[in-house]
Design an enzyme around this catalytic site. Structure first.
Site, short mmCIF file in Angstrom:
data_model
loop_
_atom_site.label_atom_id
_atom_site.label_comp_id
_atom_site.label_asym_id
_atom_site.label_seq_id
_atom_site.Cartn_x
_atom_site.Cartn_y
_atom_site.Cartn_z
N ASP B 127 53.40 38.12 45.91
CA ASP B 127 52.62 39.28 46.36
C ASP B 127 52.07 39.07 47.76
OD1 ASP B 127 52.83 41.36 44.70
OD2 ASP B 127 50.82 41.21 43.82
N ASP B 176 50.91 30.30 36.53
CA ASP B 176 50.24 30.55 37.80
C ASP B 176 50.65 29.46 38.78
OD1 ASP B 176 49.03 32.77 36.89
OD2 ASP B 176 47.03 31.89 36.65
N ASP B 178 49.01 27.42 40.34
CA ASP B 178 48.30 26.14 40.29
C ASP B 178 48.36 25.49 38.90
OD1 ASP B 178 46.82 28.10 39.21
OD2 ASP B 178 45.02 27.78 40.41
N ASP B 267 45.57 39.54 30.86
CA ASP B 267 45.98 38.65 29.77
C ASP B 267 45.39 39.07 28.43
OD1 ASP B 267 43.49 38.03 30.70
OD2 ASP B 267 43.98 35.98 31.32
#
Lengths: 256, 495
Positions: B127, B176, B178, B267
């Site tokens: 993004d 994600d 990380d 989520d």
């Protein structure tokens, strides 16, 4: 935004926060101080005495009233004398007939009744009410006198939370009677206060009873009389916060 | 057969289960008795704070207790067979949503995602429209997908749904940027999908950067969630997705029309949609991915703000207690997770009370007989304040510190949910160098610290009640120390 502007903004927010914090605490401190200075330092309470009611035990006419309203009475003082002419003549007749056993018994009863015509004060105190005057007729269980006793003289006062804590912190509690120009030293009668008066009330107060340190002081005080409680240690209390800490320490270590 | 649950309950947690009802009730009999009220205005706040705190602790208590009685009762017949995977050979896509995270972080994750031992296709969903990321994808042989800028809506959920159009696998894993998966991530989780009702298998978020103060605090707070709460939710088919480290069944996602389109907390919304449609979720309590918790005040607050926004908006717009499609167990479990964020009010109220007492001499309770207050309060305080110690066996200063400090992002989230402000997504660890105004986040904490110090000075100016003043001073100093540690470590890390 450059780094400089951000630093400037950060610093100005800190400054604003510090100013606000100082503002709030200055307001709080000044409020605390004015509250303290505006406190009158004296609170008025009332004397609470137990009354003792003197009742006639026999029938008779009041021949003599020894004490008037307001006068002091000591325990054992004669306060009223009654006469009962019927009883007197009966005693005369009976004492003549000394040989008769039943007459003897009756005589004993009659003289007992005659003794009850002399009424003696069971307590020390002062007279608050005299209900009969000389010459009037009295029946058994009629109320003759009301005497406020010197025993159990108490001092009742209503305190706010603030005042209560202040009083709790005093080393000695003293009240002043303006009428007598006399100081009266007091004790807490019990350490836990009475329930709050009007719990719904915003400024609800705590009712506290004190007893007198010196019982003789009670002699001169009248029931329902006003006395002012002195918070004289106020000055010592205000200016030296460290004294409070020292006080706590000396209490813990019980230096005195 | 393999057990879904791989944790045990320590004795100290059992102690908490047994003792806390007594301490809470003992305290409640005192606090909820209006005869003990002091200042009525403050008393109302005291009640609010205590009702929230007691609800949250009771919810946790009940969750752990129920799970003790009936662990994993609904999954009794769940089998775990590698053979099924070997015979079926299902296809798996791995999606990696990226939004301006540091390129090093992305690369480390990407390498490990590609290195997973089960055959899979990897998609980077960028993004940030970064050429660096594009080059990275090409270098490692991952598919690179980037949404057209003019069509960028709904942040991460929009990004995921856009990515889903391009992949055709039966299962979809999400990481994600990380969160670094272990080699066997897919192999371990895939067998659970033999049961055709399972729509989601979730693993814990595990943080490895616990040498950092703020991160270690977050990590320990999360530990309670992943050690007790999620496994218990698992027993009631209400374990929910936490946004990363999980595998979706593609047909389940299609059934609910893709990942829920939300600006944040997609989520938990996706999990609710799955549960509403009757899908089952599994929480597999084994660490199969290692993540990085936020290390700076800014990123920590962004994360907490996003989570609490999710909690509040769910509570006010789609309260799980009233979703008819869910079972009662599920409704309660979602609701319990929801109310956690209201703890911000409790924290703020109890941070302010000792300060108010020192400044204005006002106390919510009637303290003319202070003993009574202490006797009722201390046991309750120990059970609530040292809760992590009971449940995890240790309690870190950083946990107390970060949970105390997070009242600010929670309240900020509450206000913006109440005002229906739009949310602008910023990734937790965003590398975008728009300058960050630190004080805009921590001014409440600084204000409380400065006010605390001044309050001590004002309070000791001829105190009426030495004992209460001393106790309030203790609180005020402890609270400001806790907040100071948070700011100190957060700021020193920043440079």
């Amino acid at each position: 935004m450059s780094k400089f502007v951000v630093t400037l903004l950060n610093i100005s927010i800190i400054a604003l926060v510090v100013i606000v914090a100082f503002g709030i605490s200055t307001y709080a401190l000044s409020k605390k101080m004015t509250d303290y200075n505006n406190a009158t330092g004296v609170i008025v309470g009332t004397i609470d005495k137990k009354d003792s009611i003197i009742i006639a035990e026999a029938r008779g006419n009041v021949s003599k009233i020894y004490f008037n309203e307001g006068e002091k009475v000591k325990e054992g003082d004669k306060i009223v004398e009654l006469i009962n002419p019927e009883l007197d003549s009966k005693i005369k007749v009976l004492s003549a007939a000394t040989n008769n056993l039943s007459a003897k018994t009756e005589l004993a009863v009659a003289s007992q009744a005659a003794q009850q015509l002399e009424i003696v004060s069971p307590v020390s105190g002062y007279v608050s009410e005299v209900n009969y005057s000389e010459g009037e007729t009295v029946n058994p269980s009629d109320r003759l006198y009301t005497i406020y006793t010197n025993e159990d003289t108490r001092f009742y006062i209503e305190l706010s939370d603030q005042e209560y804590k202040q009083v709790m912190n005093l080393d000695s509690i003293t009240a002043y009677s303006e009428r007598l120009s006399q100081f009266v030293e007091l004790n807490f009668s019990n350490l836990s206060p009475d329930k709050k008066i009007n719990p719904d009330d915003k400024e609800s107060k705590i009712g506290v009873f004190f007893t007198l340190k010196n019982k003789d002081d009670g002699e001169n005080l009248l029931h329902n009389e006003e006395m002012t409680l002195l918070l004289d240690e106020k000055k010592e209390f205000t200016s030296k916060p460290f004294d409070v800490i020292n006080g706590v320490w000396s209490k813990i270590l019980s230096v005195d | 057969m393999k057990s879904i649950k791989t944790h045990y309950i320590p004795n100290s947690a059992l102690l908490f289960i047994i003792v806390s009802p007594f301490t809470i009730l003992f305290y409640a009999t005192y606090v909820f008795n209006p005869a003990n009220a002091g200042n009525l205005f403050l008393y109302a706040f005291q009640l609010t704070g205590d009702i929230i705190a007691i609800s949250i602790v009771s919810a946790l208590w009940l969750t752990i207790l129920l799970d003790l009685f009936q662990p994993q009762h609904f999954k009794k017949d769940y089998s775990y067979r590698d053979a099924w995977v070997k015979s079926k050979k299902p296809t798996v896509d791995v999606l990696m949503p990226v939004a301006n995270e540091a390129i090093k972080v992305v690369e480390k994750t990407l390498i490990n995602v590609i290195a997973m031992d089960y055959p899979h296709k990897t998609y980077i969903l960028d993004d940030g429209h970064s050429d660096e990321v594009k080059a990275l994808a090409e270098k490692h042989g991952a598919h690179y997908i980037s949404r057209p800028k003019e069509n960028k809506r709904h942040a991460k959920s929009g990004n995921l749904n856009h990515g889903l159009q391009f992949c055709k696998g039966t299962y979809v894993a999400v990481f994600d940027a990380d969160h670094v998966p272990k080699k066997n991530f897919i192999t371990e989780l895939l067998p659970f999908f033999e049961n055709e009702k399972v729509g989601l298998v979730q693993t814990p978020q595990h943080f490895i950067n616990t040498d950092n103060y703020i991160a270690s605090g977050t990590a320990q707070a999360q530990d309670i969630f992943y050690k007790y709460v999620q496994p218990a939710k698992n027993s009631y088919n209400s374990a929910f997705c936490v946004g990363t480290n999980m595998i979706y069944r593609r047909s389940a996602l299609t059934d609910i029309g893709g990942v829920a389109l939300r600006d944040h907390s997609e989520d938990i919304w996706t999990s609710i949609l799955l549960h509403e449609k009757g899908w089952e979720t599994i929480f597999y309590n084994k660490i199969l991915a290692e993540g990085v918790a936020p290390e700076t005040i800014g990123s920590f607050f962004r994360q907490q703000n996003r989570w609490s926004r999710g909690g509040f908006s769910l509570f006010f717009t789609h309260n799980p207690l009233f979703i008819k499609e869910l079972t009662l167990d599920q409704r309660l479990q979602y609701f319990f997770s929801n109310i956690h964020y209201f703890s911000a009010f409790t924290v703020l109220i109890f941070l302010l009370f000792p300060i108010i007492y020192l400044l204005f001499g006002l106390h919510p309770m009637d303290i003319t007989n202070s003993n009574n207050w202490f006797i009722h309060y201390i046991p309750y305080f120990i059970t609530v304040y040292f809760l992590p110690w009971f449940l995890l066996g240790t309690i870190k200063m950083s946990t107390i510190s970060t949970s105390a400090a997070s009242f600010a992002p929670y309240l900020k989230a509450f206000v913006s949910v109440a005002l229906k402000n739009n949310y602008k997504w910023v990734a937790t660890e965003s590398k975008s160098k728009s300058v960050y105004l630190l004080m805009s986040d921590i001014w409440p904490h600084v204000l409380i610290i400065v006010l605390s110090i001044l309050a001590v000075v004002v309070g000791w100016y001829n105190p009426n009640d030495v004992v209460t003043t001393a106790v309030s001073t203790f609180w005020v100093l402890l609270n400001s120390y806790v907040l100071f540690l948070f700011i100190f470590h957060g700021v020193s890390k920043k440079s």
